[in-house]
Enzyme design. Structure first.
Site, PDB file in Angstrom:
ATOM      1  N   ASP A  15      -3.392 -10.188  -0.492  1.00 48.72           N
ATOM      2  CA  ASP A  15      -2.653  -8.936  -0.501  1.00 48.72           C
ATOM      3  C   ASP A  15      -2.766  -8.235   0.853  1.00 48.72           C
ATOM      4  OD1 ASP A  15      -1.454  -6.435  -1.577  1.00 48.72           O
ATOM      5  OD2 ASP A  15      -1.907  -7.347  -3.500  1.00 48.72           O
ATOM      6  N   HIS A  20      -1.506  -1.111  -1.381  1.00 48.52           N
ATOM      7  CA  HIS A  20      -1.082  -2.156  -2.319  1.00 48.52           C
ATOM      8  C   HIS A  20      -2.239  -3.051  -2.762  1.00 48.52           C
ATOM      9  CE1 HIS A  20       1.255  -5.767  -3.592  1.00 48.52           C
ATOM     10  NE2 HIS A  20       2.244  -4.929  -3.824  1.00 48.52           N
ATOM     11  N   SER A  78       4.050  -6.464  -8.868  1.00 50.96           N
ATOM     12  CA  SER A  78       2.722  -6.496  -8.231  1.00 50.96           C
ATOM     13  C   SER A  78       1.674  -5.848  -9.111  1.00 50.96           C
ATOM     14  CB  SER A  78       2.748  -5.722  -6.911  1.00 50.96           C
ATOM     15  OG  SER A  78       3.367  -6.453  -5.912  1.00 50.96           O
TER      16      SER A  78
END
Length: 649
Positions: free
Chosen positions: A31, A102, A439
């Site tokens: 990620d 994220h 995600s």
């Protein structure tokens, strides 16, 4: 490649206790890195690092970065990224730190600690926890600021897979994806194959390119591909019009309006002369005229630019608030975002009413209420409009996505390097944020996989995937079929086997298992040559000549070009008590299904039984489009369910 941006998914306390909350399991993600200071990654109460761990904490040039007994490893991979730049990378790229949120969000969703007293600007208050809260976690940073839209490069992804396999992770959560491509050209497919060979379960996002069909990415059979759906929690924020009509939207705005009406203006009526109507209606960058906007609520249409960016454009132009209305394709999917100004996101039909009011009033006015938190909402889940869908464009015989999980307005850990909207002028900093995307659904499955791996250490990745798929539900919390965001009935192309049910997954009864050799035969059946095969195997592999892709022992059955009839084989393995299982079939429209034998008797754990499924087109009854059914094996206690997906030619 780029990043892919709770009803029924909280395991029961007895399951969590049995699985020791994922203790001893190592969950990692590929990620944007990790924010190590987050409470989700504190090592308070954790014992020594598991002896199987062979990873490192590569701080790079970031002396403030640290690992601990919870966050046991971090690495970063940027050589592929650097090779695409014309100038050398500066020291800010030499760190595993998450500067955009994220990576921290996804990793904490999979394996973050239990952190009490969490909220987003006072909303959603409660205890944040990952699916496997006692698991150790590690971060492999492979994504960087975009170059021509690409953030995560193949060389870096493959290097990260190699490192994760070497380091000894149990579960790899991969919330990234690109456009669908042949598996021999797909770094996630290649890297995950090598991980699966070593017993590592890989979980991937389906993508955020819905609601059109044939948009799913991450299409290989050896990982779990996850779609996104809503959960039974909302953050209502009401839009009140001067004609007394009220519409329920959602928001996580921190700012609130004074208790009075404000003028409301359509973005197209508030545009600069230089802006096109097409750009202005979306409140795109630099389209709004401050002279026309100041002191007003702006009405923007969803699409193209980020929802939170529209709010920032409105605020920069002097607006006091924003009403964000869906277009037809996004339908009823409304998302709670931490907007920089008072805002509410409303659905398509309500948006039509608001536009009509503004168009037909001389002096239209409106008010936006401050958001609140509402739990146990119905119906839930329904599919997110953004969630990418099947059919599989690379291997139509493999149904993708495999499963769906919560991916809308998910609250989890975040970076403090940027504000919650990641917009340039957002100076706010919060430790937990609400984000939406496949995600976010992917690590829900990764956390559940951690519990399964803890309970059943000898199970293969395929057995774990089967347990998750065959126990899923296709019903919402009103016991009605799961719907799409446009209120039409969803199909396996949206949700795969259905919505995950972790408690049932811990006791599936039977599983469809797959060996590495089965996958090699599958690749041979795709017609891969020696060079292409060598990406997946270390030495030469002797292909099994008569292997059919339809007979890969997958938990779903998909026949994309059925002419006349075909017989498909499957094998079930008993992982529960001895029992007699009887098959029940819900046949797809225009297709006859017969299963032989239709009764399977299992006397011991590990026993395997093979059966055949014959699919036959009913003369004059079949359509040329995909039709859907279900096959269920049951002993009265367990229900081992498989989607049937068929298209006659």
């Amino acid at each position: 490649m780029g990043l892919e941006d709770s009803y029924g998914v909280i395991p029961s306390s007895s399951i969590w206790n049995k699985a020791r909350f994922g203790d001893g399991i190592i969950i990692a993600n590929l990620d944007t890195g990790v924010w190590p200071e987050s409470k989700s990654f504190s090592d308070e109460g954790f014992g020594p690092i598991p002896s199987k761990w062979r990873g490192i904490c590569d701080k790079g040039r970031d002396p403030s970065f640290h690992c601990n007994r919870k966050l046991i490893g971090a690495r970063y991979f940027n050589k592929g990224y650097a090779s695409r730049l014309t100038v050398p990378l500066n020291s800010s790229f030499e760190t595993p730190r998450d500067n955009e949120g994220h990576g921290s969000h996804t990793l904490s969703t999979a394996g973050g600690n239990m952190v009490p007293g969490v909220s987003v600007f006072g909303q959603g208050y409660g205890t944040a926890k990952g699916g496997s809260p006692k698991a150790r976690v590690a971060s492999y940073k492979v994504c960087w600021p975009p170059i021509n839209g690409d953030e995560c490069f193949d060389a870096d992804i493959l290097a990260a897979f190699d490192a994760a396999i070497h380091d000894g992770v149990d579960v790899l959560s991969v919330s990234l994806g690109g456009s669908a491509s042949n598996l021999f050209n797909d770094s996630v497919a290649i890297g995950s194959f090598h991980a699966a060979k070593k017993g590592i379960v890989v979980v991937c996002s389906a993508g955020n390119s819905g609601p059109n069909d044939a948009t799913a990415s991450n299409l290989a059979p050896w990982y779990i591909t996850v779609g996104a759906s809503t959960m039974d929690r909302e953050f209502p924020s009401y839009v009140v019009l001067g004609n007394n009509l009220t519409f329920k939207g959602e928001s996580l705005s921190a700012a609130r309006l004074a208790d009075k009406f404000y003028p409301i203006i359509k973005a197209t009526d508030a545009k600069l002369a230089s802006a096109t109507n097409e750009d202005a209606v979306l409140c795109q960058n630099g389209t709004l005229d401050p002279k026309k906007v100041k002191g007003k609520i702006v009405l923007c249409l969803r699409g193209i630019n980020a929802r939170v960016d529209k709010g920032e454009q409105a605020l920069l132009a002097g607006a006091v608030g924003m009403v964000l209305a869906n277009d037809k394709t996004t339908g009823n999917e409304i998302i709670a975002d931490p907007h920089v100004l008072p805002a509410s996101h409303i659905n398509f039909s309500d948006g039509v009413e608001v536009f009509h009011y503004v168009n037909s009033s001389k002096s239209p006015v409106a008010y936006i209420t401050h958001p609140t938190t509402k739990l146990h909402t119905k119906p839930a889940p329904f599919m997110a409009a953004f969630s990418s869908k099947g059919p599989n464009t690379i291997i139509p015989e493999i149904l993708k996505p495999d499963i769906t999980a919560p991916g809308v307005s998910v609250i989890a850990a975040y970076t403090e390097a940027e504000g919650p909207t990641n917009q340039e002028f957002d100076n706010r900093r919060i430790q937990f944020n609400s984000v939406s995307g496949t995600s976010m659904s992917c690590p829900h499955i990764s956390g559940i996989v951690g519990l399964l791996r803890s309970l059943y250490p000898s199970w293969t990745p395929a057995a774990i995937k089967s347990a998750i798929m065959t126990t899923a539900t296709t019903l919402d919390n009103k016991a009605e079929p799961i719907m799409n965001a446009t209120k039409s009935q969803a199909t396996p192309f949206s949700y795969g086997a259905g919505h995950v049910q972790p408690n049932s997954a811990m006791d599936p009864g039977l599983v469809y298992d797959i060996t590495t050799n089965d996958y090699f035969n599958f690749l041979c059946a795709l017609g891969y040559n020696e060079t292409q095969m060598s990406l997946f195997s270390k030495g030469p592999y002797k292909c099994h000549k008569n292997f059919s892709i339809l007979n890969l022992n997958y938990p779903s059955i998909t026949v994309p070009n059925l002419s006349g009839s075909v017989t498909v084989t499957r094998t079930l393995k008993n992982v529960g008590a001895p029992g007699t299982y009887i098959v029940h079939v819900q046949s797809p429209s225009g297709i006859t299904i017969s299963v032989k034998p239709n009764i399977l008797e299992f006397k011991k754990v590990g026993e395997e039984k093979r059966f055949e499924v014959k699919l036959k087109v009913k003369k004059g009854k079949a359509t040329k489009s995909y039709v859907f059914g279900k096959m269920i094996w049951s002993d009265g206690k367990h229900y081992v369910k498989s989607p049937l997906v068929v298209k006659a030619v």
